[in-house]
Design a protein around this motif. Structure first.
Motif, short mmCIF file in Angstrom:
data_model
loop_
_atom_site.label_atom_id
_atom_site.label_comp_id
_atom_site.label_asym_id
_atom_site.label_seq_id
_atom_site.Cartn_x
_atom_site.Cartn_y
_atom_site.Cartn_z
N ASP A 73 0.81 -1.22 0.00
CA ASP A 73 0.00 0.00 0.00
C ASP A 73 0.85 1.26 0.00
O ASP A 73 0.32 2.38 0.12
CB ASP A 73 -0.93 0.01 1.21
CG ASP A 73 -0.15 -0.04 2.53
OD1 ASP A 73 1.09 -0.21 2.50
OD2 ASP A 73 -0.80 0.09 3.60
N GLY A 74 2.15 1.10 -0.14
CA GLY A 74 3.05 2.26 -0.15
C GLY A 74 3.53 2.69 1.21
O GLY A 74 4.33 3.62 1.31
N ALA A 75 3.07 2.01 2.28
CA ALA A 75 3.52 2.36 3.62
C ALA A 75 5.02 2.12 3.75
O ALA A 75 5.53 1.07 3.35
CB ALA A 75 2.77 1.54 4.67
N LEU A 76 5.72 3.09 4.31
CA LEU A 76 7.17 2.99 4.42
C LEU A 76 7.57 1.96 5.46
O LEU A 76 6.89 1.77 6.47
CB LEU A 76 7.77 4.34 4.79
CG LEU A 76 7.59 5.48 3.77
CD1 LEU A 76 8.25 6.76 4.28
CD2 LEU A 76 8.16 5.09 2.41
N HIS A 77 8.68 1.31 5.20
CA HIS A 77 9.27 0.40 6.19
C HIS A 77 9.82 1.24 7.34
O HIS A 77 10.18 2.42 7.14
CB HIS A 77 10.40 -0.40 5.53
CG HIS A 77 10.99 -1.47 6.41
ND1 HIS A 77 11.97 -1.19 7.34
CD2 HIS A 77 10.72 -2.79 6.52
CE1 HIS A 77 12.30 -2.31 7.97
NE2 HIS A 77 11.56 -3.29 7.49
N PRO A 78 9.89 0.71 8.56
CA PRO A 78 10.45 1.48 9.69
C PRO A 78 11.82 2.08 9.40
O PRO A 78 12.13 3.17 9.89
CB PRO A 78 10.50 0.46 10.82
CG PRO A 78 9.36 -0.46 10.53
CD PRO A 78 9.32 -0.57 9.04
N ALA A 79 12.65 1.41 8.60
CA ALA A 79 13.95 1.97 8.27
C ALA A 79 13.80 3.25 7.45
O ALA A 79 14.58 4.19 7.60
CB ALA A 79 14.78 0.95 7.48
N GLN A 80 12.78 3.30 6.59
CA GLN A 80 12.52 4.50 5.80
C GLN A 80 11.79 5.56 6.62
O GLN A 80 12.14 6.75 6.58
CB GLN A 80 11.69 4.12 4.56
CG GLN A 80 12.38 3.13 3.64
CD GLN A 80 11.44 2.56 2.60
OE1 GLN A 80 10.38 2.02 2.94
NE2 GLN A 80 11.80 2.67 1.33
N GLU A 81 10.76 5.12 7.35
CA GLU A 81 9.94 6.07 8.12
C GLU A 81 10.79 6.77 9.19
O GLU A 81 10.62 7.98 9.42
CB GLU A 81 8.78 5.33 8.76
CG GLU A 81 7.82 6.21 9.55
CD GLU A 81 7.10 7.22 8.69
OE1 GLU A 81 6.79 8.32 9.20
OE2 GLU A 81 6.84 6.93 7.49
N ALA A 82 11.68 6.04 9.82
CA ALA A 82 12.53 6.66 10.84
C ALA A 82 13.44 7.71 10.23
O ALA A 82 13.67 8.77 10.83
CB ALA A 82 13.36 5.59 11.55
N MET A 83 13.94 7.47 9.02
CA MET A 83 14.77 8.48 8.35
C MET A 83 13.96 9.74 8.06
O MET A 83 14.46 10.87 8.20
CB MET A 83 15.34 7.90 7.06
CG MET A 83 16.47 6.91 7.26
SD MET A 83 18.06 7.71 7.67
CE MET A 83 18.59 8.25 6.04
N VAL A 84 12.71 9.55 7.66
CA VAL A 84 11.84 10.71 7.38
C VAL A 84 11.58 11.49 8.66
O VAL A 84 11.74 12.72 8.71
CB VAL A 84 10.52 10.25 6.75
CG1 VAL A 84 9.55 11.42 6.63
CG2 VAL A 84 10.77 9.63 5.38
N ARG A 85 11.19 10.79 9.72
CA ARG A 85 10.83 11.47 10.96
C ARG A 85 12.03 12.16 11.62
O ARG A 85 11.85 13.19 12.28
CB ARG A 85 10.20 10.47 11.93
CG ARG A 85 8.88 9.90 11.45
CD ARG A 85 8.20 9.09 12.54
NE ARG A 85 6.94 8.51 12.08
CZ ARG A 85 6.04 7.96 12.87
NH1 ARG A 85 6.25 7.89 14.18
NH2 ARG A 85 4.93 7.46 12.37
N CYS A 86 13.20 11.60 11.45
CA CYS A 86 14.39 12.18 12.09
C CYS A 86 15.14 13.13 11.17
O CYS A 86 16.21 13.62 11.52
CB CYS A 86 15.33 11.06 12.54
SG CYS A 86 14.64 10.00 13.83
N HIS A 87 14.59 13.39 9.98
CA HIS A 87 15.23 14.29 9.00
C HIS A 87 16.64 13.81 8.68
O HIS A 87 17.61 14.57 8.66
CB HIS A 87 15.25 15.73 9.53
CG HIS A 87 13.91 16.24 9.93
ND1 HIS A 87 12.95 16.62 9.01
CD2 HIS A 87 13.33 16.40 11.16
CE1 HIS A 87 11.85 17.00 9.64
NE2 HIS A 87 12.06 16.87 10.94
N GLY A 88 16.75 12.48 8.39
CA GLY A 88 18.06 11.89 8.16
C GLY A 88 18.59 12.02 6.75
O GLY A 88 19.69 11.57 6.47
N SER A 89 17.80 12.60 5.85
CA SER A 89 18.25 12.74 4.46
C SER A 89 18.45 14.20 4.12
O SER A 89 17.60 15.04 4.40
CB SER A 89 17.22 12.12 3.51
OG SER A 89 17.64 12.25 2.17
#
Length: 485
Positions: free
Chosen positions: A93-109
């Protein structure tokens, strides 16, 4: 020459690729043949981590996950495995994996080029730690992300993301189904034609005898550079990593035997289990993706004068078992090398085992790596010293050095000087002088000859200080959180 069809599992589906040349890398296959362009090419030498993917392999009935560099990984080496790229992590459904979601939430990119590689290393951490209920500490995150470089210097939020993955809703791989798929591929993994990958030691030795001209590979962390940097191609490749007997670490009363196909990750884990003081030295051998792919046997056979394994093994008194069809022989590691990247192997021989003596009760061991970067860098100087101290005297000594000669070397003159002498500061200072005079290093991009000579002596004095209980003179005692507080 015909090449075997490569078969691996991706997104739960079988991928089959025919007519893949033996020298083609996994990165090339992913980007150019499969359109998986999320996997980036940065350095092309396994240094930056932008090309990181995760491999899954059935080991003793369990699924084992390893983050590796796809840029120097030969495509045929993933035959029979599972492969994940950054495109494969999000849910249907396009939901991000925790490895991806955590990068988004922590502004890791930041610029984003290194992000896919970081995400894949985080995915490997997630599968190996979070899914087993283990906490990802700051130190563990730093250790397992050491093979990923960010030119935007965004490490703090990336480390935050590593620690926050466990706080997100759990996402699990369907391991029973995947293991069943891998079992169905395991029946035909030996390879043929241009890429030979025998699954037994007997088959491997027979293939070596029949094809002495074939390029031998293990983890390809060095041969892969010949492909990406020198544009070399191989008509035929012999892969040693599928031989089951060489994938084991065996325990004997006087030594451990590390098979030539044992990864550097597992080989160093076995060495650290015997000698816990080697933990930091082991963690600083390249980055985790390189250690996951490379093998101790390959590192030894390659014989780089700036490889870190050999000085350690020389100091420990390691011996090699060289095998051919119908026979074998033992060679002291320091006698294996005859010149720059040359050795005593016959055309039909292979390095099969590394035999490492167990520690003596009176052993004092220190392994020093001097490099420009603390993590993920090649040594300018590597020095390993093993002393057996009894009644204040040096009862036995082993010294291995790297970066100071055309091959990894034993410091025989310094060993002879120390043997039997009282272990005093005066002895250590004189040993430093002897060690400086024993080698004539060259100047290159990593260090000058004068610097290398000076460092050799300085490390001997540092050894003396540490033997007297001084423990705050190296970065092993530096804890970032304590300084920040």
């Amino acid at each position: 020459m015909d090449t075997k069809t490569i078969r691996f599992i991706r997104r739960g589906e079988l991928v089959a690729l025919g007519n893949v040349p033996p020298s083609r890398t996994l990165l090339e296959v992913l980007r150019e043949d499969l359109g998986a362009t999320g996997t980036k090419e940065g350095c092309g030498e396994g240094d930056c981590g932008a090309c990181t993917v995760v491999l899954g392999e059935a080991v003793d009935g369990q699924l084992r996950y390893r983050a590796v560099n796809s840029c120097i990984r030969l495509a045929h080496s993933v035959d029979g495995l599972a492969v994940w790229t950054v495109e494969d992590l999000a849910g249907p459904d396009g939901a991000l994996h925790p490895a991806q979601e955590a990068m988004v939430r922590c502004h890791g990119s930041q610029c984003g080029f290194c992000t896919p590689g970081f995400v894949m290393s985080l995915f490997g951490m997630y599968q190996n730690h979070v899914c087993h209920g283990r906490t990802i500490t700051r130190a563990l995150a730093q250790e397992e992300l050491s093979g990923n470089l960010c030119r935007c210097t965004g490490y703090r939020p990336i480390l935050d993301a590593a620690q926050q993955m466990a706080q997100l809703p759990r996402v699990a791989v369907d391991e029973p189904a995947l293991l069943a798929q891998l079992r169905s591929l395991a029946a035909d993994q030996a390879g043929d034609g241009a890429y030979l990958a025998p699954t037994t030691l007997a088959g491997l030795l027979a293939a070596r005898a029949a094809h002495p001209q074939a390029q031998v590979v293990a983890g390809c962390t060095d041969v892969g550079l010949w492909v990406t940097k020198q544009h070399r191609e191989f008509a035929q490749v012999l892969d040693v990593t599928r031989a089951a007997e060489l994938r084991r670490v065996e325990d004997y009363p006087q030594h451990i035997a590390i098979g030539a196909a044992v990864s550097l990750t597992d080989a160093y884990a076995a060495l650290v289990a015997q000698r816990p003081q080697l933990k930091t030295f082991a963690d600083r051998f390249a980055g985790l993706p390189v250690r996951n792919a490379g093998t101790l046997g390959g590192n030894v056979a390659n014989g780089s004068p700036i490889g870190d394994s050999m000085p350690l093994l020389i100091a420990l008194g390691a011996r090699l078992v060289l095998m051919r069809e119908g026979g074998h022989r033992h060679v002291a590691l320091e006698d294996f090398y005859t010149g720059y990247r040359r050795n005593v192997l016959a055309a039909d021989e292979l390095v099969a085992w590394v035999l490492v003596p167990k520690p003596h009760p009176a052993e004092f061991l220190r392994a020093y790596k001097i490099s420009k970067r603390f993590d993920d860098d090649i040594s300018a100087v590597c020095l390993v010293v093993r002393l057996e101290l009894q009644d204040g005297r040096v009862a036995a000594v082993g010294i291995g050095a790297g970066g100071v000669a055309a091959t990894p070397v034993r410091a025989v003159r310094t060993e002879a000087f120390l043997a039997g002498r009282p272990w005093t500061e005066a002895t250590a200072r004189e040993a430093a002088r002897v060690l400086r005079d024993e080698f004539q290093p060259i100047s290159d991009m990593r260090a000058s000859a004068g610097y290398r000579s000076q460092v050799l002596g300085n490390l001997m004095h540092r050894l003396w200080l540490e033997s007297q209980g001084e423990d705050r003179i190296n970065l092993e005692r530096f804890v970032l959180e304590e300084v920040a507080a």
